[in-house]
Write a protein that holds these residues in place. Structure first.
Motif, PDB file in Angstrom:
ATOM      1  N   LEU A 276      71.437  79.246  50.477  1.00 56.21           N
ATOM      2  CA  LEU A 276      72.394  79.025  51.543  1.00 56.21           C
ATOM      3  C   LEU A 276      73.914  78.876  51.038  1.00 56.21           C
ATOM      4  O   LEU A 276      74.809  79.117  51.710  1.00 56.21           O
ATOM      5  CB  LEU A 276      72.077  77.801  52.591  1.00 56.21           C
ATOM      6  N   ALA A 277      74.140  78.333  49.953  1.00 57.52           N
ATOM      7  CA  ALA A 277      75.260  78.028  49.327  1.00 57.52           C
ATOM      8  C   ALA A 277      75.976  79.372  48.966  1.00 57.52           C
ATOM      9  O   ALA A 277      77.151  79.793  49.238  1.00 57.52           O
ATOM     10  CB  ALA A 277      75.378  77.566  47.969  1.00 57.52           C
ATOM     11  N   VAL A 278      75.323  80.340  48.276  1.00 58.76           N
ATOM     12  CA  VAL A 278      75.585  82.011  48.397  1.00 58.76           C
ATOM     13  C   VAL A 278      76.218  82.596  49.567  1.00 58.76           C
ATOM     14  O   VAL A 278      77.350  83.007  49.964  1.00 58.76           O
ATOM     15  CB  VAL A 278      74.515  82.675  47.709  1.00 58.76           C
ATOM     16  N   ALA A 279      75.352  82.378  50.679  1.00 56.10           N
ATOM     17  CA  ALA A 279      75.792  82.834  51.896  1.00 56.10           C
ATOM     18  C   ALA A 279      76.756  82.242  52.376  1.00 56.10           C
ATOM     19  O   ALA A 279      77.661  82.946  53.188  1.00 56.10           O
ATOM     20  CB  ALA A 279      74.401  82.721  52.850  1.00 56.10           C
ATOM     21  N   LEU A 280      77.091  80.821  52.482  1.00 58.17           N
ATOM     22  CA  LEU A 280      78.065  80.089  52.814  1.00 58.17           C
ATOM     23  C   LEU A 280      79.379  80.925  52.294  1.00 58.17           C
ATOM     24  O   LEU A 280      80.545  81.169  52.978  1.00 58.17           O
ATOM     25  CB  LEU A 280      77.831  78.923  52.679  1.00 58.17           C
ATOM     26  N   VAL A 281      79.428  80.874  51.050  1.00 55.28           N
ATOM     27  CA  VAL A 281      80.738  81.249  50.201  1.00 55.28           C
ATOM     28  C   VAL A 281      80.993  82.694  50.677  1.00 55.28           C
ATOM     29  O   VAL A 281      82.101  83.268  50.746  1.00 55.28           O
ATOM     30  CB  VAL A 281      80.483  81.252  48.794  1.00 55.28           C
ATOM     31  N   LEU A 282      80.159  83.554  50.836  1.00 51.94           N
ATOM     32  CA  LEU A 282      80.062  85.079  51.134  1.00 51.94           C
ATOM     33  C   LEU A 282      80.904  85.023  52.485  1.00 51.94           C
ATOM     34  O   LEU A 282      81.748  85.908  52.706  1.00 51.94           O
ATOM     35  CB  LEU A 282      78.680  85.619  51.033  1.00 51.94           C
ATOM     36  N   PHE A 283      80.188  84.336  53.493  1.00 52.39           N
ATOM     37  CA  PHE A 283      80.872  84.345  54.751  1.00 52.39           C
ATOM     38  C   PHE A 283      82.164  83.806  55.154  1.00 52.39           C
ATOM     39  O   PHE A 283      83.049  84.384  55.796  1.00 52.39           O
ATOM     40  CB  PHE A 283      79.902  83.719  55.878  1.00 52.39           C
ATOM     41  N   LEU A 284      82.581  82.884  54.147  1.00 50.89           N
ATOM     42  CA  LEU A 284      83.980  82.151  54.125  1.00 50.89           C
ATOM     43  C   LEU A 284      84.834  83.226  53.661  1.00 50.89           C
ATOM     44  O   LEU A 284      85.883  83.691  53.867  1.00 50.89           O
ATOM     45  CB  LEU A 284      84.015  80.948  53.357  1.00 50.89           C
ATOM     46  N   GLY A 285      84.555  83.979  52.297  1.00 51.76           N
ATOM     47  CA  GLY A 285      85.375  84.883  51.881  1.00 51.76           C
ATOM     48  C   GLY A 285      85.626  86.058  52.617  1.00 51.76           C
ATOM     49  O   GLY A 285      86.763  86.811  52.952  1.00 51.76           O
ATOM     50  N   LEU A 286      84.404  86.602  53.424  1.00 51.36           N
ATOM     51  CA  LEU A 286      84.675  87.559  54.435  1.00 51.36           C
ATOM     52  C   LEU A 286      85.554  87.317  55.545  1.00 51.36           C
ATOM     53  O   LEU A 286      86.460  88.242  56.143  1.00 51.36           O
ATOM     54  CB  LEU A 286      83.209  88.259  54.842  1.00 51.36           C
ATOM     55  N   ALA A 287      85.205  86.008  56.123  1.00 51.20           N
ATOM     56  CA  ALA A 287      86.238  85.638  57.371  1.00 51.20           C
ATOM     57  C   ALA A 287      87.655  85.585  56.799  1.00 51.20           C
ATOM     58  O   ALA A 287      88.640  85.810  57.597  1.00 51.20           O
ATOM     59  CB  ALA A 287      85.740  84.268  57.694  1.00 51.20           C
ATOM     60  N   ASN A 288      87.824  85.159  55.736  1.00 55.56           N
ATOM     61  CA  ASN A 288      89.294  85.003  55.111  1.00 55.56           C
ATOM     62  C   ASN A 288      89.861  86.300  55.006  1.00 55.56           C
ATOM     63  O   ASN A 288      90.990  86.743  55.287  1.00 55.56           O
ATOM     64  CB  ASN A 288      89.235  84.540  53.668  1.00 55.56           C
ATOM     65  N   MET A 289      88.995  87.321  54.454  1.00 60.68           N
ATOM     66  CA  MET A 289      89.530  88.787  54.362  1.00 60.68           C
ATOM     67  C   MET A 289      89.875  89.456  55.824  1.00 60.68           C
ATOM     68  O   MET A 289      90.908  90.010  56.008  1.00 60.68           O
ATOM     69  CB  MET A 289      88.783  89.598  53.695  1.00 60.68           C
ATOM     70  N   MET A 290      88.927  89.205  56.667  1.00 60.77           N
ATOM     71  CA  MET A 290      89.036  89.644  58.005  1.00 60.77           C
ATOM     72  C   MET A 290      90.172  89.208  58.796  1.00 60.77           C
ATOM     73  O   MET A 290      90.723  89.947  59.732  1.00 60.77           O
ATOM     74  CB  MET A 290      87.801  89.568  58.820  1.00 60.77           C
ATOM     75  N   ARG A 291      90.552  88.075  58.725  1.00 61.12           N
ATOM     76  CA  ARG A 291      91.708  87.714  59.277  1.00 61.12           C
ATOM     77  C   ARG A 291      93.050  87.586  58.753  1.00 61.12           C
ATOM     78  O   ARG A 291      93.922  87.175  59.283  1.00 61.12           O
ATOM     79  CB  ARG A 291      91.449  85.926  59.801  1.00 61.12           C
ATOM     80  N   GLY A 292      93.137  88.156  57.443  1.00 66.58           N
ATOM     81  CA  GLY A 292      94.079  88.492  56.915  1.00 66.58           C
ATOM     82  C   GLY A 292      94.728  87.435  56.196  1.00 66.58           C
ATOM     83  O   GLY A 292      96.093  87.225  55.838  1.00 66.58           O
ATOM     84  N   GLY A 293      93.693  86.673  55.611  1.00 62.55           N
ATOM     85  CA  GLY A 293      94.365  85.274  54.754  1.00 62.55           C
ATOM     86  C   GLY A 293      94.715  85.755  53.280  1.00 62.55           C
ATOM     87  O   GLY A 293      94.860  86.732  53.086  1.00 62.55           O
ATOM     88  N   SER A 294      94.883  84.523  52.864  1.00 54.53           N
ATOM     89  CA  SER A 294      95.236  84.856  51.436  1.00 54.53           C
ATOM     90  C   SER A 294      94.418  85.710  50.283  1.00 54.53           C
ATOM     91  O   SER A 294      93.245  85.452  50.280  1.00 54.53           O
ATOM     92  CB  SER A 294      95.457  83.533  50.903  1.00 54.53           C
ATOM     93  N   ALA A 295      94.961  86.551  49.837  1.00 56.37           N
ATOM     94  CA  ALA A 295      94.050  87.443  49.095  1.00 56.37           C
ATOM     95  C   ALA A 295      93.833  86.671  47.553  1.00 56.37           C
ATOM     96  O   ALA A 295      92.596  86.771  47.330  1.00 56.37           O
ATOM     97  CB  ALA A 295      94.996  88.517  48.366  1.00 56.37           C
ATOM     98  N   ASN A 296      94.456  85.866  47.194  1.00 55.24           N
ATOM     99  CA  ASN A 296      94.080  84.954  46.263  1.00 55.24           C
ATOM    100  C   ASN A 296      92.771  83.834  46.416  1.00 55.24           C
ATOM    101  O   ASN A 296      91.848  84.071  45.664  1.00 55.24           O
ATOM    102  CB  ASN A 296      95.271  84.052  45.572  1.00 55.24           C
ATOM    103  N   LEU A 297      92.900  83.432  47.510  1.00 53.56           N
ATOM    104  CA  LEU A 297      91.632  82.733  48.286  1.00 53.56           C
ATOM    105  C   LEU A 297      90.467  83.622  48.211  1.00 53.56           C
ATOM    106  O   LEU A 297      89.318  83.202  48.053  1.00 53.56           O
ATOM    107  CB  LEU A 297      91.988  81.959  49.389  1.00 53.56           C
ATOM    108  N   SER A 298      90.535  84.863  48.774  1.00 49.68           N
ATOM    109  CA  SER A 298      89.405  85.663  48.767  1.00 49.68           C
ATOM    110  C   SER A 298      88.830  85.916  47.561  1.00 49.68           C
ATOM    111  O   SER A 298      87.676  85.848  47.385  1.00 49.68           O
ATOM    112  CB  SER A 298      89.825  87.128  49.692  1.00 49.68           C
ATOM    113  N   GLN A 299      89.735  86.446  46.564  1.00 51.35           N
ATOM    114  CA  GLN A 299      89.379  86.488  45.099  1.00 51.35           C
ATOM    115  C   GLN A 299      88.601  85.312  44.555  1.00 51.35           C
ATOM    116  O   GLN A 299      87.755  85.608  43.910  1.00 51.35           O
ATOM    117  CB  GLN A 299      90.468  86.840  44.354  1.00 51.35           C
TER     118      GLN A 299
END
Length: 61
Positions: free
Chosen positions: A12-35
């Motif tokens: 669940l921790a892996v899935a949560l971080v994956l979805f947070l990263g994808l959501a950040n990329m999809m909304r055009g958030g910080s590239a550093n945060l996505s990385q």
């Protein structure tokens, strides 16, 4: 805490971080945060795999 619960929490921790990263990329958030989130996901996946392998080894012994 049982080994099943630990494996579930790790997955669940892996899935949560994956979805947070994808959501950040999809909304055009910080590239550093996505990385950072994707690097954290890789680390969590590694730890989850080690945990799963340990549980399988422990139960077969």
């Amino acid at each position: 805490m049982s080994s099943n619960t630990l494996v579930l929490i790790a997955c669940l921790a892996v899935a949560l971080v994956l979805f947070l990263g994808l959501a950040n990329m999809m909304r055009g958030g910080s590239a550093n945060l996505s990385q950072r989130l994707m690097r954290l996901r890789v680390l969590l996946q590694f730890l989850a795999i080690l945990l799963i392998m340990g549980v399988v080894w422990w139960r077969s012994a």
